[in-house]
Design a protein around this motif. Sequence first.
Motif, short mmCIF file in Angstrom:
data_model
loop_
_atom_site.label_atom_id
_atom_site.label_comp_id
_atom_site.label_asym_id
_atom_site.label_seq_id
_atom_site.Cartn_x
_atom_site.Cartn_y
_atom_site.Cartn_z
N ALA A 104 -9.10 -3.22 32.69
CA ALA A 104 -7.58 -3.48 32.89
C ALA A 104 -6.77 -1.97 33.22
O ALA A 104 -6.02 -1.70 34.19
CB ALA A 104 -6.30 -3.40 31.75
N GLN A 105 -7.48 -0.74 33.35
CA GLN A 105 -7.63 0.32 33.35
C GLN A 105 -6.43 0.99 32.88
O GLN A 105 -5.21 1.76 33.87
CB GLN A 105 -7.47 0.82 35.09
N LYS A 106 -6.10 0.48 31.48
CA LYS A 106 -4.76 1.02 31.07
C LYS A 106 -5.27 1.01 29.69
O LYS A 106 -6.04 1.36 28.59
CB LYS A 106 -4.19 0.28 30.61
N THR A 107 -4.34 3.01 28.94
CA THR A 107 -4.07 2.99 27.55
C THR A 107 -3.75 2.11 26.64
O THR A 107 -2.27 1.97 27.13
CB THR A 107 -3.59 4.04 27.35
N LYS A 108 -4.19 1.66 26.41
CA LYS A 108 -4.08 0.41 24.66
C LYS A 108 -4.24 1.21 23.16
O LYS A 108 -4.96 1.99 23.28
CB LYS A 108 -4.96 -0.96 24.63
N TRP A 109 -3.87 0.65 22.39
CA TRP A 109 -3.46 1.02 21.14
C TRP A 109 -4.26 0.03 20.47
O TRP A 109 -3.53 -0.77 20.23
CB TRP A 109 -2.00 1.08 20.96
N TYR A 110 -5.04 0.49 19.57
CA TYR A 110 -5.17 0.04 17.83
C TYR A 110 -4.36 0.07 17.11
O TYR A 110 -3.67 0.83 16.91
CB TYR A 110 -6.40 0.16 17.86
N ARG A 111 -3.74 -1.21 16.62
CA ARG A 111 -2.70 -1.07 15.75
C ARG A 111 -3.48 -0.84 14.17
O ARG A 111 -4.53 -1.13 14.06
CB ARG A 111 -2.15 -2.56 15.57
N PRO A 112 -2.30 0.04 13.48
CA PRO A 112 -3.33 -0.21 11.76
C PRO A 112 -2.94 -1.01 11.19
O PRO A 112 -2.38 -1.49 11.14
CB PRO A 112 -1.68 0.98 12.11
N GLU A 113 -3.89 -1.23 10.35
CA GLU A 113 -3.92 -2.23 9.92
C GLU A 113 -3.12 -2.54 8.53
O GLU A 113 -2.76 -2.58 7.56
CB GLU A 113 -5.58 -1.91 8.47
N ASP A 114 -2.37 -1.17 7.79
CA ASP A 114 -0.99 -0.96 7.32
C ASP A 114 0.38 -1.32 7.41
O ASP A 114 1.18 -1.78 6.79
CB ASP A 114 -0.78 0.74 7.09
N LEU A 115 0.41 -2.65 8.65
CA LEU A 115 1.35 -3.27 9.12
C LEU A 115 0.89 -4.20 8.92
O LEU A 115 0.54 -4.77 9.04
CB LEU A 115 2.33 -2.67 10.19
N PRO A 116 2.50 -4.70 8.46
CA PRO A 116 2.16 -6.47 8.17
C PRO A 116 1.82 -7.30 8.77
O PRO A 116 2.73 -7.01 10.52
CB PRO A 116 3.30 -6.60 7.33
N ASP A 117 1.15 -8.15 9.68
CA ASP A 117 0.60 -8.87 10.36
C ASP A 117 0.72 -10.68 11.16
O ASP A 117 0.61 -11.58 11.22
CB ASP A 117 -0.41 -8.90 11.56
N ASP A 118 0.77 -11.22 9.49
CA ASP A 118 0.70 -12.86 8.82
C ASP A 118 1.81 -13.10 8.90
O ASP A 118 2.93 -13.03 8.32
CB ASP A 118 0.01 -12.35 7.48
N PRO A 119 1.94 -14.51 9.71
CA PRO A 119 3.29 -15.13 9.75
C PRO A 119 3.25 -16.04 9.28
O PRO A 119 4.43 -16.64 8.40
CB PRO A 119 2.81 -15.67 11.37
N ALA A 120 2.93 -16.31 7.90
CA ALA A 120 2.34 -17.00 6.61
C ALA A 120 2.37 -16.77 5.28
O ALA A 120 2.76 -17.25 4.39
CB ALA A 120 1.03 -17.79 7.43
N GLN A 121 2.77 -15.49 5.77
CA GLN A 121 2.80 -14.84 4.33
C GLN A 121 3.83 -14.44 4.11
O GLN A 121 3.95 -12.86 5.21
CB GLN A 121 1.49 -14.11 3.87
N PRO A 122 5.00 -14.17 3.60
CA PRO A 122 5.65 -12.84 3.38
C PRO A 122 5.47 -11.90 2.77
O PRO A 122 4.93 -12.06 1.74
CB PRO A 122 6.95 -13.90 2.29
N SER A 123 5.61 -10.81 3.57
CA SER A 123 5.84 -9.13 3.10
C SER A 123 6.79 -8.30 3.47
O SER A 123 8.17 -8.73 3.63
CB SER A 123 4.41 -9.02 4.62
#
Length: 371
Positions: free
Chosen positions: A81-100
Amino acid sequence: MSVNAMIVSAGEALEVLRAGWQAQQAGQMTASYMLHGRPGVGKTQVIEQLAAEIGARLFDLRLTTIEPQDLRGLPYYDHEAQKTKWYRPEDLPDDPAQPSILFLDELTAASPMLQPTVYGLLQERRVGRHRLPGNVFIVAAGNTVEDGAIAYQMNTALSDRLIHLHVQAAATDWLDNYAVPKGLHATVVAFIKTRPDLLDTTERAVAEGQLIATTPRSWERVSQIMGAVAERRLRNVLIAGTVGDAVAAEFALIADDIAATVQVQEMLEASRKDRIGLYPASMHGLNALIYGLIGVLDARNADAVIDCMAEIRQLARQRPEEAFQRMPLGELCTYGFEGLIRKGLDLGLGERFLGHEAYRSYAAERKAAGL
């Protein structure tokens, strides 16, 4: 700058956050919250209790230990893609099925370089291209400069993104909603019941230049010491190092009195005639007995515990000591039964109370008195 928000107890803060979570779940309001308060006042315990109540996974980020890139993630180059992208940190919630709950602790002690990264989390609920699911509840916490803790003044751009709560320790709230339900040592609970001014001495210690102050957190540590260290001399050294030598000396006198006069298990096993002579003839002792009875209540001993609690109101007639004539035995008995019934209901023992003659007699007396 001073925190010009309403002062609330830890229990009240929990109620407010609970209401905020319910409003967010109903789609009525989404906000980020900030708990201000002295070290050890119970801010973290409030968040942990809320997470347990709502079945949420707790993401506890200590902002003093991370850098901006820890929230933003790490960049990598996408050659296709010739773009800089980012790896998201694991310390942020991302599960829409689990209240956080995303708990941003020590926000006011975090580096000012980190704060702009936090802005997006608090207002837009995102970092870079990563957006938090709708079932994530955001709460921050921190101390103020006036608390004697390491802290930066909160700037207006950050403050405006938050609903602020100023949490202060309140003895009754701490006893009823934390210390007793959690089963803290009866001596600690009895001491704070009679010396509520010593629950939190941070302001006094800072003004007098003293290193050690009492806080709800330090009294929980004292409870652990009381249960873990049997040797009195060593125990007193540890307690002095936790709450300061002056408070520790006062606590030791009461602890010795309670240890000499309060024998909960012996009272439960004694006959009624023998049991009357075992009640301690001091306010500290009776308070410790009350909390001890609440602590040991279960299905096996419920009848004996109810008998012991009910007899407190009759001690002035049953015992000759003048001390019992001066003590508010009726109030102590009522306070004890309130805590005992709360625990009994949690244990499913409500019918045991209603069917117990001593409790029915106690309830009838209060009804006749218009209470």
